[in-house]
Scaffold this active site. Structure first.
Site, PDB file in Angstrom:
ATOM      1  N   GLU A  46      89.722  28.441  55.742  1.00 13.67           N
ATOM      2  CA  GLU A  46      90.726  27.896  56.659  1.00 13.67           C
ATOM      3  C   GLU A  46      90.193  26.743  57.508  1.00 13.67           C
ATOM      4  O   GLU A  46      90.946  26.106  58.246  1.00 13.67           O
ATOM      5  CB  GLU A  46      91.257  28.989  57.585  1.00 13.67           C
ATOM      6  CG  GLU A  46      90.248  29.514  58.588  1.00 13.67           C
ATOM      7  CD  GLU A  46      90.878  30.526  59.535  1.00 13.67           C
ATOM      8  OE1 GLU A  46      90.787  30.297  60.750  1.00 13.67           O
ATOM      9  OE2 GLU A  46      91.442  31.532  59.064  1.00 13.67           O
ATOM     10  N   GLU A  86     109.498  36.890  47.173  1.00 18.75           N
ATOM     11  CA  GLU A  86     110.671  37.757  47.190  1.00 18.75           C
ATOM     12  C   GLU A  86     111.986  36.987  47.049  1.00 18.75           C
ATOM     13  O   GLU A  86     113.035  37.582  46.830  1.00 18.75           O
ATOM     14  CB  GLU A  86     110.681  38.595  48.476  1.00 18.75           C
ATOM     15  CG  GLU A  86     109.578  39.651  48.466  1.00 18.75           C
ATOM     16  CD  GLU A  86     109.504  40.461  49.759  1.00 18.75           C
ATOM     17  OE1 GLU A  86     110.062  40.019  50.769  1.00 18.75           O
ATOM     18  OE2 GLU A  86     108.874  41.533  49.731  1.00 18.75           O
TER      19      GLU A  86
END
Length: 275
Positions: A113, A82
């Site tokens: 992860e 953004e």
């Protein structure tokens, strides 16, 4: 010695939630969410310290990297994605990386992860250097991908920060500039996409918005460097130009069509007026 307790994993304050009515469930979730902004407020001194460091690195021409897994990784990617449309910065100035790669943005990647070396490998793909800064995002503060990534950065003299929702976590102890937002147990036990995710999103908003303001990407309170990607944003740009110059809507539309940037349009309008 500080004791590390995963408050993000502790039992919910609510029980037998499947037996509650929809209004009760919604109200109780909302009651928990009300606690998040207050928890973030307590962390403002930590957020301020990291913000100053990010600004300093970006002024040197460095980049801001986020590394995370699952919800935390996705939130970093969201914030990074953004920045170009909001502030007109290059797409490579703020970069979000997620354990498991781009596939993991939409679909959970098994065990991604758990590799403590992978984040550093991912960062090396971007020629990471000590002008950059890397922020690890992990609600638990224990994610190997994130902790290992920051450890490697530290070893290579690259500044590190973190956003976590547990105090005294391995991640916070690894980061040069830790942010710990302790939101307490989730409404749904262990579901850190809820309050912890909301807290992380709020902190990310604070970090990049403040940094971009201090880097000159905002005028007054307006996004004068935003990308004009659709009609809504073009019209917003026209409105900003009108407010800043007192010109007509037609003139503002013509300026924006010509210069393709709100800041440039305003500058050229004033330059011509002052000739």
């Amino acid at each position: 010695m500080d004791t590390f307790i995963k408050t993000t994993e502790t039992d919910s304050l609510y029980n037998n939630i499947e037996q509650k009515s929809v209004p009760e469930i919604l109200s109780n979730i909302n009651n928990e969410d009300k606690k998040v902004a207050l928890a973030v407020e307590k962390s403002i001194p930590q957020i301020e310290t990291l913000t100053h460091k990010i600004i300093a690195q970006l002024k040197k021409g460095g980049r801001l990297f986020y590394i995370g897994a699952g919800t935390s990784g996705r939130l970093g990617i969201l914030d990074a994605s953004e920045c170009p449309p909001t502030f007109g910065v290059d797409k490579n100035q703020v970069i979000g990386l997620i354990a498991g790669g781009d596939t993991a943005i939409r679909t959970a990647v098994e065990n991604a992860e758990d590799n403590p070396n992978q984040a550093w490998e991912d960062l090396l793909q971007y020629q990471i250097n000590n002008n950059d800064i890397v922020i690890g995002i992990a609600a638990s503060g224990t994610t190997p991908y994130v902790v290992g990534g920051l450890q490697a950065c530290n070893e290579n003299k690259i500044p590190t920060g973190c956003i976590t929702c547990n105090q005294n976590s391995p991640l916070a102890k690894t980061a040069n500039f830790p942010i710990e937002v302790v939101v307490g147990p989730e409404f749904l036990t262990g579901s850190s996409r809820m309050k912890a995710g909301t807290a992380q999103k709020m902190v990310l908003n604070m970090l990049t918005t403040t940094c971009m303001i201090k880097l000159g990407k905002v005028k007054g309170n307006k996004m004068v460097d935003m990308q004009l990607n659709n009609n809504k944003l073009f019209l917003r740009g026209v409105s900003i130009i009108q407010q800043e110059t007192n010109c007509t809507k037609t003139e503002a539309e013509s300026l924006l069509s010509q210069y393709k940037n709100v800041r440039t349009a305003i500058k050229n309008y004033h330059d011509k007026k002052n000739q």
